[in-house]
Design an enzyme around this catalytic site. Structure first.
Site, PDB file in Angstrom:
ATOM      1  N   CYS A   1     -24.452  98.517 -83.771  1.00  4.96           N
ATOM      2  CA  CYS A   1     -25.574  98.738 -82.750  1.00  4.96           C
ATOM      3  C   CYS A   1     -26.848  98.412 -83.473  1.00  4.96           C
ATOM      4  O   CYS A   1     -27.781  97.813 -82.984  1.00  4.96           O
ATOM      5  CB  CYS A   1     -25.408 100.102 -82.266  1.00  4.96           C
ATOM      6  SG  CYS A   1     -25.517 101.495 -83.651  1.00  4.96           S
TER       7      CYS A   1
ATOM      8  N   HIS B   1     -26.404 105.997 -83.266  1.00  3.60           N
ATOM      9  CA  HIS B   1     -26.419 105.081 -82.496  1.00  3.60           C
ATOM     10  C   HIS B   1     -27.800 104.599 -81.866  1.00  3.60           C
ATOM     11  O   HIS B   1     -28.573 105.168 -81.397  1.00  3.60           O
ATOM     12  CB  HIS B   1     -25.558 105.291 -81.087  1.00  3.60           C
ATOM     13  CG  HIS B   1     -25.553 104.310 -80.321  1.00  3.60           C
ATOM     14  ND1 HIS B   1     -24.828 102.920 -80.585  1.00  3.60           N
ATOM     15  CD2 HIS B   1     -25.898 104.080 -78.807  1.00  3.60           C
ATOM     16  CE1 HIS B   1     -24.979 101.921 -79.417  1.00  3.60           C
ATOM     17  NE2 HIS B   1     -25.428 102.941 -78.530  1.00  3.60           N
TER      18      HIS B   1
ATOM     19  N   ASP C   1     -28.117  98.635 -73.527  1.00  4.78           N
ATOM     20  CA  ASP C   1     -27.453  98.850 -74.815  1.00  4.78           C
ATOM     21  C   ASP C   1     -26.462  97.398 -74.879  1.00  4.78           C
ATOM     22  O   ASP C   1     -25.694  97.155 -73.707  1.00  4.78           O
ATOM     23  CB  ASP C   1     -26.553  99.945 -74.606  1.00  4.78           C
ATOM     24  CG  ASP C   1     -25.726 100.165 -75.974  1.00  4.78           C
ATOM     25  OD1 ASP C   1     -25.729  99.544 -76.775  1.00  4.78           O
ATOM     26  OD2 ASP C   1     -25.419 101.562 -75.996  1.00  4.78           O
TER      27      ASP C   1
END
Length: 273
Positions: A70, A108, A123
């Site tokens: 991420c 995250h 995302d």
């Protein structure tokens, strides 16, 4: 100061630069990114530090045509969106694990894009459950993406919870608020993920990619193919040669030879046999 090589990035995605920063353009970019650029944790498998500065991520993802997790993928994607004129910023989330009442660290990184006054969750770096289209924050009903349905709950304390519909059940993935994440907090979160003894990443291999009509993953010692409306197909991975072949054929990942890679793969596999 290093600038983003936007042309190279768009060539990797095989997309033209959008004429304007619209929701349709954002959706195309996010869906295509998930189809082309894999989520992968080979560096974590090798217990190596992961650099998230722009030059390092560009060399890995754009020049070496690898993937990342991420902090790499969403960091790079948000830089692309900003360069293309989108109103977007980084936000942080707490991954829900087991007892979702127990707070976890903010490990995250994802994004918040505002289009025509409406905020959207963006995302491209949550592994096998990454949403492959933007999700509106002001909707509480299920939202469809090319790879399943998601919904966003809002608690009285202002925390949003992203949920995914998995095997006909709604499962929480992560919780987030809308505060921007400064660069130093991204560095701290990334350091935790790739080095802390309580992190679930060091020594583990996780890979995901989601193309038209399929989502492929590696995790827990096996390769899985998901297709909408069909039972998932699972196959236990046999050895390092098998893993490297699947990485190349299913994810277009061909890591450069390096000492210890095969041993790290075999050690990882041994814990699932």
């Amino acid at each position: 100061m290093t600038t983003l090589d936007t042309a190279l990035y768009l060539r990797r995605l095989d997309l033209p630069a959008p004429a304007a920063p619209t929701l349709d353009a954002l959706t195309r970019l996010q869906t295509r990114h998930n189809a082309v650029v894999p989520f992968e944790t080979l560096a974590s498998l090798m217990r190596e530090p992961v650099a998230i500065d722009l030059p390092s991520v560009q060399r890995k993802v754009l020049q070496a045509t690898r993937g990342g997790y991420c902090y790499e993928l969403n960091g790079l994607f948000l830089a692309l969106l900003q360069t293309l004129g989108f109103d977007v910023r980084a936000i942080a989330a707490r991954v829900v694990e087991g007892d979702d009442r127990t707070p976890t660290a903010q490990t995250h990184l994802c994004g918040l894009a505002t289009l025509d006054g409406a905020a959207h969750l963006v995302d491209v770096g949550f592994g096998g459950n990454t949403p492959t289209a933007p999700l509106r924050l002001d909707r509480r009903d299920p939202q469809s993406t090319p790879h399943g349905r998601y919904r966003i709950d809002l608690a009285p304390d202002g925390l949003h919870t992203l949920q995914a519909e998995i095997l006909d059940r709604w499962r929480p993935l992560y919780r987030f608020d809308l505060r921007p994440v400064p660069a130093i907090d991204r560095e701290v979160g990334n350091w935790y993920v790739c080095t802390h003894p309580d992190s679930s990443f060091p020594g583990q291999l996780r890979v995901a990619r989601a193309g038209p009509g399929w989502r492929r993953t590696i995790g827990n010692g096996r390769f899985t193919l998901h297709r909408p409306g069909r039972p998932s197909q699972h196959r236990q991975l046999a050895d390092a040669d098998d893993v490297l072949a699947v990485l190349a054929e299913a994810f277009d990942i061909r890591p450069a030879p390096q000492p210890g890679l095969r041993d790290a793969i075999e050690t990882w596999l041994s814990s699932y046999r």
